[in-house]
Motif scaffolding. Structure first.
Motif, PDB file in Angstrom:
ATOM      1  N   ILE A  10     -22.616  13.758  12.267  1.00  0.00           N
ATOM      2  CA  ILE A  10     -22.131  12.796  11.273  1.00  0.00           C
ATOM      3  C   ILE A  10     -21.905  11.468  11.991  1.00  0.00           C
ATOM      4  O   ILE A  10     -21.142  11.405  12.955  1.00  0.00           O
ATOM      5  CB  ILE A  10     -20.774  13.232  10.662  1.00  0.00           C
ATOM      6  N   GLY A  11     -22.551  10.408  11.502  1.00  0.00           N
ATOM      7  CA  GLY A  11     -22.464   9.097  12.161  1.00  0.00           C
ATOM      8  C   GLY A  11     -23.693   8.914  13.031  1.00  0.00           C
ATOM      9  O   GLY A  11     -23.866   9.623  14.026  1.00  0.00           O
ATOM     10  N   LEU A  12     -24.562   7.990  12.627  1.00  0.00           N
ATOM     11  CA  LEU A  12     -25.860   7.858  13.303  1.00  0.00           C
ATOM     12  C   LEU A  12     -25.990   6.497  13.969  1.00  0.00           C
ATOM     13  O   LEU A  12     -26.992   5.794  13.826  1.00  0.00           O
ATOM     14  CB  LEU A  12     -26.991   8.109  12.291  1.00  0.00           C
ATOM     15  N   GLY A  13     -24.946   6.133  14.712  1.00  0.00           N
ATOM     16  CA  GLY A  13     -25.019   4.925  15.537  1.00  0.00           C
ATOM     17  C   GLY A  13     -25.569   5.305  16.901  1.00  0.00           C
ATOM     18  O   GLY A  13     -26.463   6.150  17.021  1.00  0.00           O
ATOM     19  N   ILE A  15     -24.280   7.012  19.623  1.00  0.00           N
ATOM     20  CA  ILE A  15     -24.100   8.382  20.126  1.00  0.00           C
ATOM     21  C   ILE A  15     -24.728   9.413  19.176  1.00  0.00           C
ATOM     22  O   ILE A  15     -25.424  10.330  19.614  1.00  0.00           O
ATOM     23  CB  ILE A  15     -22.594   8.680  20.334  1.00  0.00           C
ATOM     24  N   ASP A  34     -24.859  10.048   7.508  1.00  0.00           N
ATOM     25  CA  ASP A  34     -24.115   8.805   7.785  1.00  0.00           C
ATOM     26  C   ASP A  34     -23.543   8.350   6.454  1.00  0.00           C
ATOM     27  O   ASP A  34     -23.609   9.085   5.462  1.00  0.00           O
ATOM     28  CB  ASP A  34     -25.060   7.755   8.408  1.00  0.00           C
ATOM     29  N   LYS A  39     -29.884   5.841   5.678  1.00  0.00           N
ATOM     30  CA  LYS A  39     -29.837   5.801   7.143  1.00  0.00           C
ATOM     31  C   LYS A  39     -30.194   7.175   7.719  1.00  0.00           C
ATOM     32  O   LYS A  39     -30.930   7.286   8.706  1.00  0.00           O
ATOM     33  CB  LYS A  39     -28.413   5.408   7.561  1.00  0.00           C
ATOM     34  N   ILE A  56     -22.760  13.253   3.596  1.00  0.00           N
ATOM     35  CA  ILE A  56     -21.739  13.786   4.506  1.00  0.00           C
ATOM     36  C   ILE A  56     -21.111  15.077   3.963  1.00  0.00           C
ATOM     37  O   ILE A  56     -20.997  16.073   4.690  1.00  0.00           O
ATOM     38  CB  ILE A  56     -20.647  12.728   4.774  1.00  0.00           C
ATOM     39  N   ALA A  69     -19.763  11.855  15.367  1.00  0.00           N
ATOM     40  CA  ALA A  69     -20.166  10.754  16.254  1.00  0.00           C
ATOM     41  C   ALA A  69     -19.747   9.408  15.650  1.00  0.00           C
ATOM     42  O   ALA A  69     -20.571   8.519  15.413  1.00  0.00           O
ATOM     43  CB  ALA A  69     -21.667  10.807  16.496  1.00  0.00           C
ATOM     44  N   TRP A  71     -16.028   6.627  15.224  1.00  0.00           N
ATOM     45  CA  TRP A  71     -14.884   6.161  16.011  1.00  0.00           C
ATOM     46  C   TRP A  71     -13.643   7.006  15.725  1.00  0.00           C
ATOM     47  O   TRP A  71     -13.516   7.613  14.656  1.00  0.00           O
ATOM     48  CB  TRP A  71     -14.649   4.660  15.774  1.00  0.00           C
ATOM     49  N   ALA A  74     -11.870   6.853  12.449  1.00  0.00           N
ATOM     50  CA  ALA A  74     -12.714   7.366  11.359  1.00  0.00           C
ATOM     51  C   ALA A  74     -12.741   8.895  11.380  1.00  0.00           C
ATOM     52  O   ALA A  74     -12.766   9.542  10.328  1.00  0.00           O
ATOM     53  CB  ALA A  74     -14.133   6.809  11.476  1.00  0.00           C
ATOM     54  N   PRO A  94     -16.609  13.417  20.210  1.00  0.00           N
ATOM     55  CA  PRO A  94     -17.051  12.656  21.387  1.00  0.00           C
ATOM     56  C   PRO A  94     -16.273  11.355  21.575  1.00  0.00           C
ATOM     57  O   PRO A  94     -16.631  10.532  22.412  1.00  0.00           O
ATOM     58  CB  PRO A  94     -18.505  12.315  21.018  1.00  0.00           C
ATOM     59  N   ASN A  96     -13.950   8.080  22.190  1.00  0.00           N
ATOM     60  CA  ASN A  96     -13.131   7.415  23.195  1.00  0.00           C
ATOM     61  C   ASN A  96     -12.217   6.457  22.449  1.00  0.00           C
ATOM     62  O   ASN A  96     -12.701   5.601  21.704  1.00  0.00           O
ATOM     63  CB  ASN A  96     -14.022   6.673  24.189  1.00  0.00           C
ATOM     64  N   GLY A 138     -22.071   7.184  28.848  1.00  0.00           N
ATOM     65  CA  GLY A 138     -22.462   6.097  27.968  1.00  0.00           C
ATOM     66  C   GLY A 138     -23.750   6.472  27.264  1.00  0.00           C
ATOM     67  O   GLY A 138     -24.456   7.401  27.673  1.00  0.00           O
ATOM     68  N   VAL A 139     -24.061   5.723  26.202  1.00  0.00           N
ATOM     69  CA  VAL A 139     -25.234   6.108  25.402  1.00  0.00           C
ATOM     70  C   VAL A 139     -26.531   6.046  26.204  1.00  0.00           C
ATOM     71  O   VAL A 139     -27.426   6.874  26.007  1.00  0.00           O
ATOM     72  CB  VAL A 139     -25.311   5.272  24.098  1.00  0.00           C
TER      73      VAL A 139
END
Ligand SMILES: NC(=O)c1ccc[n+]([C@@H]2O[C@H](COP(=O)([O-])OP(=O)(O)OC[C@H]3O[C@@H](n4cnc5c(N)ncnc54)[C@H](OP(=O)(O)O)[C@@H]3O)[C@@H](O)[C@H]2O)c1
Length: 220
Positions: A10-13, A15, A34, A39, A56, A69, A71, A74, A94, A96, A138-139
């Motif tokens: 979930i979340g396709l930025g 990461i 996403d 997307k 989602i 994946a 923030w 969120a 994941p 930070n 990092g990515v």
């Protein structure tokens, strides 16, 4: 090892795209979601038949393992919003807990000694199982250091050893060597600024034979 568990990212930025791309490369089916289905559809078209786009809510309902994946704040919101649907699922975090500072760098948005992993694990839906993973690199490394020989390490932490096999298989399918650092109280070590993080004291990717001097064997 369990390859039958269904995985959703979930979340396709940065990461989420890297994790879903690695999974497809690792021949593991993945549901991608996403905020918009467009997307998710665009990424799944790039990844081919192993990737399935979903909304989602549908992705959470269908999957056994959900990688959030997105923030830190969120994740907290989605845990609350989908508390019923997430009951009994494996949740992977994941995140930070950082935000841009005034000097062009990043600062922690929680207490110095707190970890996102411990905070999120205190907010879990009923019977959900939880692991901290995929946030240690990092990515660029998550994408480019995957599927190397010898494999690079991805650390994870969980309180629940019944999900070790699921998490380790997910990491293997991402092209990395899984290494458990211990329970969720060790999360801070594998979050940004931690001693086992690429953007912390460790400062690089490592292979398994370099791990012995870094981790207390009784914690693993
Ligand atoms: N970037 C790194 O190198 C790195 C390394 C380790 C760990 N992490 C952690 O990984 C997580 C994701 O970071 P990232 O760099 O991939 O961020 P990102 O590139 O900003 O991607 C976040 C994605 O999540 C989507 N999103 C935001 N809120 C959402 C919600 N409520 N529901 C569904 N999707 C939502 C965003 O969609 P929109 O585009 O519509 O906002 C975006 O596609 C963060 O917790 C970060 O701390 C990042």
């Amino acid at each position: 090892m369990n390859t039958k568990s269904k995985v959703a990212v979930i979340g396709l930025g940065n990461i989420g795209t890297a994790v879903a791309t690695n999974l497809a490369k690792g021949n593991r089916a993945v549901i991608v979601a996403d905020r918009t289905i467009e997307k998710a559809s665009a990424l799944s078209q790039k990844l081919g038949s192993l990737a399935r786009p979903m909304e989602i809510a549908a992705a959470i309902k269908e999957a056994d393992i959900i990688v959030f994946a997105i923030w830190f704040n969120a994740i907290k919101e989605l845990l609350h919003q989908y508390a019923t649907e997430l009951e009994g699922k494996i949740i992977v975090d994941p995140s930070n807990p950082i935000a841009p500072d005034e000097k062009g760098g990043f600062k922690k948005i929680i207490g110095e000694k707190e970890s996102a992993g411990e905070i999120i694990s205190s907010l879990l839906p009923k019977k959900a199982k939880f692991a901290k993973a995929f946030g240690t690199l990092g990515v660029a490394s998550l994408a480019n250091a995957a599927f190397q020989k010898p494999a690079n390490v991805l650390f994870y932490a969980t309180d629940d050893s019944s999900i070790n096999a699921d998490i380790e298989q997910l990491i293997l399918n991402n092209g990395f060597e899984p290494v458990r650092v211990g329970s969720i109280d060790q999360s801070i070590r594998i979050e940004v600024f931690g001693d086992l993080h690429e953007f912390g004291a460790l400062g690089k990717t490592i292979t398994k034979n370099e791990v012995a001097q870094l981790i207390e064997p009784s914690l693993v």
